[in-house]
Design a protein around this motif. Structure first.
Motif, PDB file in Angstrom:
ATOM      1  N   ALA A  59      -1.294  -4.755  -0.047  1.00  0.00           N
ATOM      2  CA  ALA A  59      -1.840  -4.850   1.307  1.00  0.00           C
ATOM      3  C   ALA A  59      -0.919  -5.715   2.146  1.00  0.00           C
ATOM      4  CB  ALA A  59      -3.246  -5.442   1.293  1.00  0.00           C
ATOM      5  N   SER A  60      -0.723  -5.310   3.409  1.00  0.00           N
ATOM      6  CA  SER A  60       0.084  -6.091   4.343  1.00  0.00           C
ATOM      7  C   SER A  60      -0.800  -6.570   5.475  1.00  0.00           C
ATOM      8  CB  SER A  60       1.233  -5.247   4.894  1.00  0.00           C
ATOM      9  OG  SER A  60       0.745  -4.161   5.661  1.00  0.00           O
ATOM     10  N   ARG A 104      10.586 -16.665   4.840  1.00  0.00           N
ATOM     11  CA  ARG A 104      11.159 -17.276   6.047  1.00  0.00           C
ATOM     12  C   ARG A 104      11.691 -16.221   7.028  1.00  0.00           C
ATOM     13  NH1 ARG A 104      13.557 -20.612   2.004  1.00  0.00           N
ATOM     14  NH2 ARG A 104      15.622 -19.752   2.462  1.00  0.00           N
ATOM     15  N   GLY A 105      10.939 -15.148   7.175  1.00  0.00           N
ATOM     16  CA  GLY A 105      11.396 -14.067   8.033  1.00  0.00           C
ATOM     17  C   GLY A 105      11.476 -14.424   9.497  1.00  0.00           C
ATOM     18  N   ASN A 120       5.496 -14.279   5.307  1.00  0.00           N
ATOM     19  CA  ASN A 120       6.525 -14.270   6.356  1.00  0.00           C
ATOM     20  C   ASN A 120       7.656 -13.295   6.062  1.00  0.00           C
ATOM     21  OD1 ASN A 120       5.741 -15.937   8.492  1.00  0.00           O
ATOM     22  ND2 ASN A 120       6.231 -17.777   7.330  1.00  0.00           N
ATOM     23  N   ALA A 121       7.336 -12.064   5.792  1.00  0.00           N
ATOM     24  CA  ALA A 121       8.367 -11.041   5.573  1.00  0.00           C
ATOM     25  C   ALA A 121       8.824 -10.502   6.915  1.00  0.00           C
ATOM     26  CB  ALA A 121       7.826  -9.910   4.707  1.00  0.00           C
ATOM     27  N   VAL A 122      10.137 -10.267   7.026  1.00  0.00           N
ATOM     28  CA  VAL A 122      10.673  -9.782   8.292  1.00  0.00           C
ATOM     29  C   VAL A 122      10.590  -8.259   8.387  1.00  0.00           C
ATOM     30  CG1 VAL A 122      13.062  -9.641   7.464  1.00  0.00           C
ATOM     31  CG2 VAL A 122      12.608  -9.975   9.896  1.00  0.00           C
ATOM     32  N   ASP A 123      10.744  -7.564   7.238  1.00  0.00           N
ATOM     33  CA  ASP A 123      10.641  -6.099   7.234  1.00  0.00           C
ATOM     34  C   ASP A 123      10.367  -5.632   5.810  1.00  0.00           C
ATOM     35  OD1 ASP A 123      13.097  -6.331   5.926  1.00  0.00           O
ATOM     36  OD2 ASP A 123      14.245  -5.892   7.743  1.00  0.00           O
ATOM     37  N   ALA A 124      10.192  -4.322   5.660  1.00  0.00           N
ATOM     38  CA  ALA A 124       9.869  -3.771   4.337  1.00  0.00           C
ATOM     39  C   ALA A 124      11.040  -3.894   3.373  1.00  0.00           C
ATOM     40  CB  ALA A 124       9.458  -2.302   4.481  1.00  0.00           C
ATOM     41  N   ALA A 125      12.271  -3.819   3.879  1.00  0.00           N
ATOM     42  CA  ALA A 125      13.436  -3.913   2.992  1.00  0.00           C
ATOM     43  C   ALA A 125      13.502  -5.262   2.295  1.00  0.00           C
ATOM     44  CB  ALA A 125      14.719  -3.668   3.794  1.00  0.00           C
ATOM     45  N   GLN A 126      12.951  -6.293   2.906  1.00  0.00           N
ATOM     46  CA  GLN A 126      12.936  -7.613   2.282  1.00  0.00           C
ATOM     47  C   GLN A 126      11.858  -7.723   1.214  1.00  0.00           C
ATOM     48  OE1 GLN A 126      11.938 -10.825   4.914  1.00  0.00           O
ATOM     49  NE2 GLN A 126      13.214 -12.327   3.845  1.00  0.00           N
ATOM     50  N   VAL A 127      10.858  -6.850   1.276  1.00  0.00           N
ATOM     51  CA  VAL A 127       9.707  -6.944   0.377  1.00  0.00           C
ATOM     52  C   VAL A 127       9.875  -6.076  -0.866  1.00  0.00           C
ATOM     53  CG1 VAL A 127       7.227  -6.511   0.184  1.00  0.00           C
ATOM     54  CG2 VAL A 127       8.172  -7.492   2.275  1.00  0.00           C
ATOM     55  N   THR A 170       5.193  -8.239  11.930  1.00  0.00           N
ATOM     56  CA  THR A 170       5.373  -6.826  12.264  1.00  0.00           C
ATOM     57  C   THR A 170       4.589  -5.971  11.275  1.00  0.00           C
ATOM     58  OG1 THR A 170       7.341  -6.640  10.868  1.00  0.00           O
ATOM     59  CG2 THR A 170       7.681  -7.270  13.166  1.00  0.00           C
ATOM     60  N   ARG A 171       4.243  -4.799  11.694  1.00  0.00           N
ATOM     61  CA  ARG A 171       3.562  -3.859  10.803  1.00  0.00           C
ATOM     62  C   ARG A 171       4.613  -3.203   9.911  1.00  0.00           C
ATOM     63  NH1 ARG A 171      -1.673  -2.943  12.143  1.00  0.00           N
ATOM     64  NH2 ARG A 171      -2.353  -3.763  14.165  1.00  0.00           N
ATOM     65  N   LEU A 172       4.534  -3.456   8.644  1.00  0.00           N
ATOM     66  CA  LEU A 172       5.555  -2.995   7.694  1.00  0.00           C
ATOM     67  C   LEU A 172       5.326  -1.524   7.382  1.00  0.00           C
ATOM     68  CD1 LEU A 172       5.452  -6.110   5.325  1.00  0.00           C
ATOM     69  CD2 LEU A 172       6.940  -5.719   7.294  1.00  0.00           C
ATOM     70  N   LEU A 173       5.764  -0.675   8.296  1.00  0.00           N
ATOM     71  CA  LEU A 173       5.510   0.756   8.133  1.00  0.00           C
ATOM     72  C   LEU A 173       6.238   1.317   6.924  1.00  0.00           C
ATOM     73  CD1 LEU A 173       5.720   1.927  11.876  1.00  0.00           C
ATOM     74  CD2 LEU A 173       3.698   1.351  10.509  1.00  0.00           C
ATOM     75  N   GLY A 174       7.437   0.801   6.626  1.00  0.00           N
ATOM     76  CA  GLY A 174       8.147   1.283   5.443  1.00  0.00           C
ATOM     77  C   GLY A 174       7.384   1.010   4.168  1.00  0.00           C
ATOM     78  N   LEU A 175       6.710  -0.127   4.099  1.00  0.00           N
ATOM     79  CA  LEU A 175       5.895  -0.447   2.921  1.00  0.00           C
ATOM     80  C   LEU A 175       4.678   0.462   2.848  1.00  0.00           C
ATOM     81  CD1 LEU A 175       6.110  -2.623   0.679  1.00  0.00           C
ATOM     82  CD2 LEU A 175       4.464  -3.963   1.979  1.00  0.00           C
ATOM     83  N   VAL A 176       4.114   0.776   3.997  1.00  0.00           N
ATOM     84  CA  VAL A 176       2.956   1.668   4.024  1.00  0.00           C
ATOM     85  C   VAL A 176       3.353   3.077   3.628  1.00  0.00           C
ATOM     86  CG1 VAL A 176       1.199   2.681   5.514  1.00  0.00           C
ATOM     87  CG2 VAL A 176       1.813   0.261   5.771  1.00  0.00           C
ATOM     88  N   THR A 177       4.517   3.539   4.120  1.00  0.00           N
ATOM     89  CA  THR A 177       4.941   4.914   3.856  1.00  0.00           C
ATOM     90  C   THR A 177       5.399   5.102   2.417  1.00  0.00           C
ATOM     91  OG1 THR A 177       5.618   5.127   6.164  1.00  0.00           O
ATOM     92  CG2 THR A 177       6.502   6.733   4.598  1.00  0.00           C
TER      93      THR A 177
END
Length: 889
Positions: free
Chosen positions: A283-284, A318-319, A373-380, A398-405
């Motif tokens: 979950a994000s 630390r995003g 504090n993730a900056v984007d999905a690539a960091q997660v 931000t809404r981590l759409l890459g993580l959702v997709t």
């Protein structure tokens, strides 16, 4: 076998009757017997038999000769139960199948394949392989014999590999290791043999060697065949990797920060998280700064701790930090591996291997991973655990759409608190009685804060610190700031509340608050805060407690103060009115001197570093023992790198290099080689002294070798350009330092490629008679060591002629005894072939010179002789500027 008959094909072709050998005649006659015996009790046509004996082009009288051979064999086997009978379609060797050893071998092999017990398989295959006495069909030749010999050898090898597999499953790896290692050397591309070798090494307790064996096989397959290892070998590698890293006693990490003391509302959001964790597992939580994302994640995590008995992991990526770049995912993975109980020397150097290891260690555990504090999905994505038993909570602005997709994560978006929940949050801070006394003022305060939890907490803290003011008066103070019209946007309401709270601080509190805003790192300890403000630790503790009461900072374990990033940004703006250079200098000196004292506790035998006196007002807080020193380094790990960057940004180059040096032992002990590389890269850029640059390049190259990043060392084009430029400016010492840095940027164990030998050779002294210090000797020894491991190309002039290059210490000019030892060294060097004799002959003049030097050492020095030509390369070694006694950092 008593009076039994045996025909042997699995070795020299022979026969025995009752233990006595049977005379089988010449080679072709024995070939006739073998040609019939391989198909015992089966008819072999005359044409086929002739081809087996003489090949495709038999001689004219081959058939008559064949009949003669058969007649002699009948006589040899008369009265033995073996019949060489003629059939309409050829001849047949009629006897019991157990008479021929090849038939017995095949029968045992087939029986072993039907077994399910490893003990039975090992016993049967051992009996089968004992039938072999050497190379099959020895003593006969021809095309058929060669082809049959190859085919039988393959059958034997397959049976032996099956036997090894069975014995490995029984745990007999240590006793099989020598045999398997020899076979692996003979068959370097056989993946099955490589897998057996790895298993045997692992069972012998040498898992690291087994993993290194996989890396060597993989490199050979890619380099020679252009193909990756098969799935079976890769699976074995992952299994061994996990077994090597799995702690004997599984560690249960407990990394979650404490739960928020006052948490209200968010019931719908909590329900969404419950559903997401039950179905998806990831979950994000997305929302603006100060919206309470981390509070929600920690509240849910602590409420569900019973669901995760194998532990909880937490990391702040630390995003959106104001003074630091986002954390690399590999750094987070390494921290998780440490939290799971892995020693530094058991963490693989390759980032992909580390990620694989982390997924494997968590695949079977019921754990919770909170990623803040993730900056984007690539960091997660690289930090996600393996398997479906773990649960992951991620917070981001931000809404981590890459993580959702890609991973089906459930997105939970946070909004501002409703008026009722905001009122409840204020009531928890100031009390229900005071809240109900002024309902209109409370509504105005909530409206001014825009429902933002961070702003409401700060307002509540202010109300408690000024109990004599009414809520209406406090609301009017907020309105007087002139920014009330902006509170339609919750994110800009925070500066309103912060400016109001800032005005209520005392002078010392304002100064500390502003300095904390520009302090490098995500948090700061008590000694660092005291040094920053130039006060004692007692005064700093009082001020920090007051800032905590005002909800401007939070104080965690170890009395480490931390600011919300929005609060930090506001505090940094206030720092424009404070002397920040002196404050940061004191903070840098605090880290340098405290780290140096703790470094001596970690490794007291390292070369002593002489430090300058710290700036006035600096507080040093060394630990009492090694455990305390390591704990201090652990706590300051992220902050120390930020402090070094701050020092580099202000040109304090000596402090930049010192911070790298005093952290070296800790990084090596803990295995934080990423931090090591980052700090030494900064030190290389900042180093002013020649010796410091050489040491920095050397340690950098060693660390790159440890993490297997040989191609990411000091950039050759830039170093070579610097070397050439130094030469044109007439600075040979600077050019040699750059060449040396270029050369030692590769690990010592790697072959001397196009930049190793030239770099080291160029780093050698240009005037060996004039230069004679440790820097030149170091380069000579390193060049000799690399050349000895990897003989690539002819030896350089310095290697051939320079006597001090073969000694452990250079002969200093004017030191006759050392000069004598330098001349003595070549005579003691071993040589190959006929060279030892010549070496002894060469040693005679060396002894004479040594005696002369010894006599002269006790005599007054004669006047200096006139200048005369000298042979090149017969004096001491090159002199570089500076002292490299701290080559170990």
């Amino acid at each position: 076998m008593g009076s039994a008959v045996e025909i042997a094909l699995l070795g020299e072709v022979s026969a025995q009757v009752g233990g006595r050998p049977v005379e089988l005649g010449p080679a072709r006659q024995r070939c006739v017997l073998a040609a019939l015996a391989v198909d015992v009790n089966k008819a072999v046509s005359v044409t086929q038999l002739t081809e087996r004996v003489w090949g495709a082009d038999p001689p004219p009288r081959s058939r008559a000769t064949l009949h003669s051979y058969l007649s002699r064999l009948r006589q040899a086997f008369a009265d033995t139960g073996i019949t060489l009978a003629s059939r309409s379609n050829g001849y047949v060797l009629a006897t019991e199948e157990s008479t021929v050893d090849l038939t017995r071998f095949r029968k045992l092999r087939d029986e072993a394949r039907r077994q399910t017990s490893d003990e039975a398989i090992a016993r049967i295959l051992t009996e089968a392989t004992e039938l072999w006495r050497g190379e099959p069909l020895t003593g006969i030749g021809g095309e058929w014999a060669d082809l049959t010999r190859d085919r039988l050898t393959q059958e034997r090898d397959a049976a032996e590999l099956d036997l090894v597999d069975a014995r490995l499953r029984l745990g007999h790896g240590p006793e099989l290791l020598a045999t398997i290692a020899a076979r692996a050397t003979a068959l370097p591309f056989d993946e099955r043999v490589a897998a057996q070798h790895m298993q045997a090494l692992a069972q012998a307790g040498r898992i690291s060697e087994a993993l290194e064996r996989f890396r060597a096989v993989r490199a050979r397959l890619i380099g020679e065949l252009g193909a990756e290892p098969g799935a079976e070998l890769r699976t074995l590698h992952e299994k061994l990797l996990l077994s090597d890293q799995e702690p004997a006693e599984p560690t249960v990490p407990r990394q979650l920060p404490s739960a928020p003391a006052q948490f209200v509302g968010r019931q719908e959001d909590l329900t969404e998280l419950d559903n997401a964790m039950r179905t998806v597992g990831v979950a994000s939580i997305a929302g603006a700064g100060g919206m309470g994302k981390t509070w929600l994640a920690l509240h849910w995590a602590h409420r569900n701790l019973h669901r995760f008995p194998d532990g909880q992991l937490f990391v702040d990526l630390r995003g959106f930090s104001t003074d630091e770049t986002p954390m690399e995912p590999d750094v987070a993975v390494r921290g998780f591996l440490h939290a799971l109980g892995l020693d530094a020397n058991r963490i693989p150097p390759d980032p992909h291997a580390r990620a694989t290891l982390f997924r494997g260690l968590t695949a079977r555990r019921r754990m919770l991973v909170v990623i803040d504090n993730a900056v984007d999905a690539a960091q997660v994505v690289p930090v996600l655990p393996g398997g479906d038993t773990c649960r992951v909570l991620v917070t981001s602005r931000t809404r981590l759409l890459g993580l959702v997709t890609a991973h089906g994560a459930k997105a939970v978006g946070l909004e501002v608190l409703a008026d009722r929940d905001a009122s409840t949050l204020l009531a928890g801070r100031i009390g229900e009685t005071r809240l109900s006394a002024e309902p209109l003022a409370v509504a105005r305060l909530i409206d001014l804060c825009g429902g933002l939890p961070l702003a409401l907490s700060i307002v509540g803290a202010r109300i408690l610190t000024e109990p004599e003011l009414s809520l209406a008066a406090i609301a009017r103070q907020l309105e007087e700031l002139g920014l009330g019209a902006l509170d339609a946007d919750p994110s800009v309401s925070v500066p309103v509340v912060l400016s109001w709270s800032y005005r209520a601080l005392t002078g010392k509190q304002k100064e500390m608050f502003a300095l904390l805003g520009i302090a490098p790192g995500e948090d700061i300890d008590l000694g660092g805060a005291a040094s920053l403000a130039g006060v004692s630790t007692e005064d700093a503790q009082v001020v920090l407690r007051s800032l905590e009461q005002a909800s401007l900072i939070s104080i965690g374990s170890g009395f480490r103060a931390r600011m919300h990033d929005l609060v930090r940004a506001y505090a940094a703006e206030r720092a424009r009115h404070v002397d920040t250079d002196d404050a940061l200098r004191r903070l840098v000196d605090h880290h340098v001197h405290t780290a140096h004292a703790n470094d001596r506790l970690i490794d007291p035998h390292r070369p002593l570093i002489i430090l300058d006196q710290a700036s006035a007002g600096t507080v040093s807080t060394p630990a009492d023992d090694k455990a305390g020193a390591l704990a201090w380094f652990d706590a300051e790990r992220g902050t120390r790198r930020a402090v070094q960057r701050a020092a580099a940004g202000r040109g304090w180059n000596d402090r930049v290099v010192l911070l790298a040096r005093v952290s070296h032992a800790y990084h090596q002990l803990r295995g934080h080689l990423d931090d090591e590389l980052a700090m030494w890269r900064t030190a290389i850029d900042a180093a002013d002294d020649l010796a410091e640059r050489v040491v920095a390049h050397r340690i950098m190259g060693s660390s790159l070798g440890q993490v297997q990043r040989y191609d990411r060392g000091p950039a050759p084009p830039q170093l070579l350009a610097g070397a050439g430029g130094a030469g044109r400016r007439g600075a040979p010492a600077g050019r040699r330092a750059r060449h040396a840095g270029l050369a030692v940027g590769q690990p010592v164990g790697t072959p001397p490629g196009p930049r190793t030998r030239p770099g080291l050779t160029a780093a050698l002294p240009e005037d060996p008679q004039r230069d004679a210090d440790r820097l030149g000797a170091q380069q000579h020894r390193l060049l000799r060591r690399r050349s000895r491991r990897h003989r690539a190309g002819p030896r350089t002039r310095h290697e051939r002629t320079h006597p001090a290059a073969r000694t452990r210490r250079p002969a200093r000019r004017g030191d006759r005894r050392r000069h004598a030892r330098a001349h003595r060294a070549p005579g003691r060097q071993p040589r190959r072939g006929d060279r030892p004799l010549r070496a002894r002959h060469r040693a005679v003049p060396g002894r004479e010179r040594r005696l002369q030097h010894r006599r002269r050492a006790h005599q007054p020095r004669p006047p200096a002789p006139r200048a005369r030509a000298t042979r090149p390369g017969r004096a001491g070694l090159a002199t570089g500027t500076g002292d490299v006694r701290a080559a170990g950092a």
